[in-house]
Write a protein that holds these residues in place. Structure first.
Motif, PDB file in Angstrom:
ATOM      1  N   ALA A  18       0.829  -1.206   0.000  1.00  0.00           N
ATOM      2  CA  ALA A  18       0.000   0.000   0.000  1.00  0.00           C
ATOM      3  C   ALA A  18       0.865   1.258   0.000  1.00  0.00           C
ATOM      4  N   ILE A  19       1.933   1.259   0.763  1.00  0.00           N
ATOM      5  CA  ILE A  19       2.836   2.413   0.791  1.00  0.00           C
ATOM      6  C   ILE A  19       3.522   2.577  -0.553  1.00  0.00           C
ATOM      7  N   TRP A  20       3.936   1.486  -1.165  1.00  0.00           N
ATOM      8  CA  TRP A  20       4.583   1.549  -2.482  1.00  0.00           C
ATOM      9  C   TRP A  20       3.616   2.089  -3.536  1.00  0.00           C
ATOM     10  N   VAL A  21       2.360   1.631  -3.524  1.00  0.00           N
ATOM     11  CA  VAL A  21       1.359   2.113  -4.487  1.00  0.00           C
ATOM     12  C   VAL A  21       1.107   3.603  -4.280  1.00  0.00           C
ATOM     13  N   PHE A  22       1.040   4.057  -3.034  1.00  0.00           N
ATOM     14  CA  PHE A  22       0.840   5.474  -2.763  1.00  0.00           C
ATOM     15  C   PHE A  22       1.985   6.308  -3.320  1.00  0.00           C
ATOM     16  N   PHE A  23       3.222   5.918  -3.048  1.00  0.00           N
ATOM     17  CA  PHE A  23       4.356   6.686  -3.558  1.00  0.00           C
ATOM     18  C   PHE A  23       4.460   6.603  -5.073  1.00  0.00           C
ATOM     19  N   TRP A  24       4.086   5.486  -5.666  1.00  0.00           N
ATOM     20  CA  TRP A  24       4.054   5.363  -7.124  1.00  0.00           C
ATOM     21  C   TRP A  24       3.053   6.360  -7.710  1.00  0.00           C
ATOM     22  N   ALA A  25       1.870   6.482  -7.106  1.00  0.00           N
ATOM     23  CA  ALA A  25       0.848   7.399  -7.583  1.00  0.00           C
ATOM     24  C   ALA A  25       1.305   8.848  -7.448  1.00  0.00           C
ATOM     25  N   VAL A  26       1.961   9.168  -6.349  1.00  0.00           N
ATOM     26  CA  VAL A  26       2.456  10.535  -6.158  1.00  0.00           C
ATOM     27  C   VAL A  26       3.528  10.852  -7.195  1.00  0.00           C
ATOM     28  N   ASP A  27       4.437   9.932  -7.447  1.00  0.00           N
ATOM     29  CA  ASP A  27       5.504  10.163  -8.424  1.00  0.00           C
ATOM     30  C   ASP A  27       4.965  10.298  -9.844  1.00  0.00           C
ATOM     31  N   ASN A  28       3.844   9.640 -10.155  1.00  0.00           N
ATOM     32  CA  ASN A  28       3.273   9.701 -11.499  1.00  0.00           C
ATOM     33  C   ASN A  28       2.270  10.831 -11.674  1.00  0.00           C
ATOM     34  N   GLN A  30      -0.561  11.624  -9.941  1.00  0.00           N
ATOM     35  CA  GLN A  30      -1.984  11.371  -9.728  1.00  0.00           C
ATOM     36  C   GLN A  30      -2.621  12.389  -8.791  1.00  0.00           C
ATOM     37  N   TYR A  31      -1.848  13.043  -7.961  1.00  0.00           N
ATOM     38  CA  TYR A  31      -2.388  13.988  -6.997  1.00  0.00           C
ATOM     39  C   TYR A  31      -1.976  15.424  -7.301  1.00  0.00           C
ATOM     40  N   ASP A  32      -1.548  15.710  -8.523  1.00  0.00           N
ATOM     41  CA  ASP A  32      -1.089  17.053  -8.854  1.00  0.00           C
ATOM     42  C   ASP A  32      -2.228  18.063  -8.896  1.00  0.00           C
ATOM     43  N   ASP A  35      -8.331  19.763  -7.806  1.00  0.00           N
ATOM     44  CA  ASP A  35      -9.500  20.616  -7.975  1.00  0.00           C
ATOM     45  C   ASP A  35      -9.909  20.787  -9.433  1.00  0.00           C
ATOM     46  N   GLY A  36      -8.993  20.624 -10.359  1.00  0.00           N
ATOM     47  CA  GLY A  36      -9.299  20.852 -11.768  1.00  0.00           C
ATOM     48  C   GLY A  36     -10.431  19.995 -12.303  1.00  0.00           C
ATOM     49  N   PRO A  37     -10.389  18.677 -12.149  1.00  0.00           N
ATOM     50  CA  PRO A  37     -11.490  17.854 -12.657  1.00  0.00           C
ATOM     51  C   PRO A  37     -12.819  18.149 -11.978  1.00  0.00           C
ATOM     52  N   ALA A  38     -12.800  18.543 -10.719  1.00  0.00           N
ATOM     53  CA  ALA A  38     -14.054  18.847 -10.026  1.00  0.00           C
ATOM     54  C   ALA A  38     -14.681  20.120 -10.576  1.00  0.00           C
TER      55      ALA A  38
END
Length: 69
Positions: A18-28, A30-32, A35-38
């Motif tokens: 779970a920690i690896w998936v979270f850091f993978w998402a941050v590096d790619n 996913q959390y940049d 608010d834009g899509p909303a």
């Protein structure tokens, strides 16, 4: 008690995954932009593919014309 010898390593592996998936998402990225899509759904009215948007562009701020249904 023997089940703990299996469950504890499995839990540690799941937490690590779970920690690896979270850091993978941050590096790619996913959390940049959270608010834009909303907010983008609020600004889709000017899409020229929609008939309502075309009518608004052709006739800005006018009431219904007589003879038009």
């Amino acid at each position: 008690m023997a089940a703990l010898y299996i469950l504890i390593p499995v839990a540690v592996v799941l937490v690590a995954l779970a920690i690896w998936v979270f850091f993978w998402a941050v590096d790619n990225g996913q959390y940049d932009d959270l608010d834009g899509p909303a907010h983008s759904i609020l600004f889709d009215d000017e899409d020229p593919k929609h008939q309502a948007a075309v009518d608004q562009v052709e006739e800005p701020d006018q009431e219904e014309k007589p003879g038009r249904d």
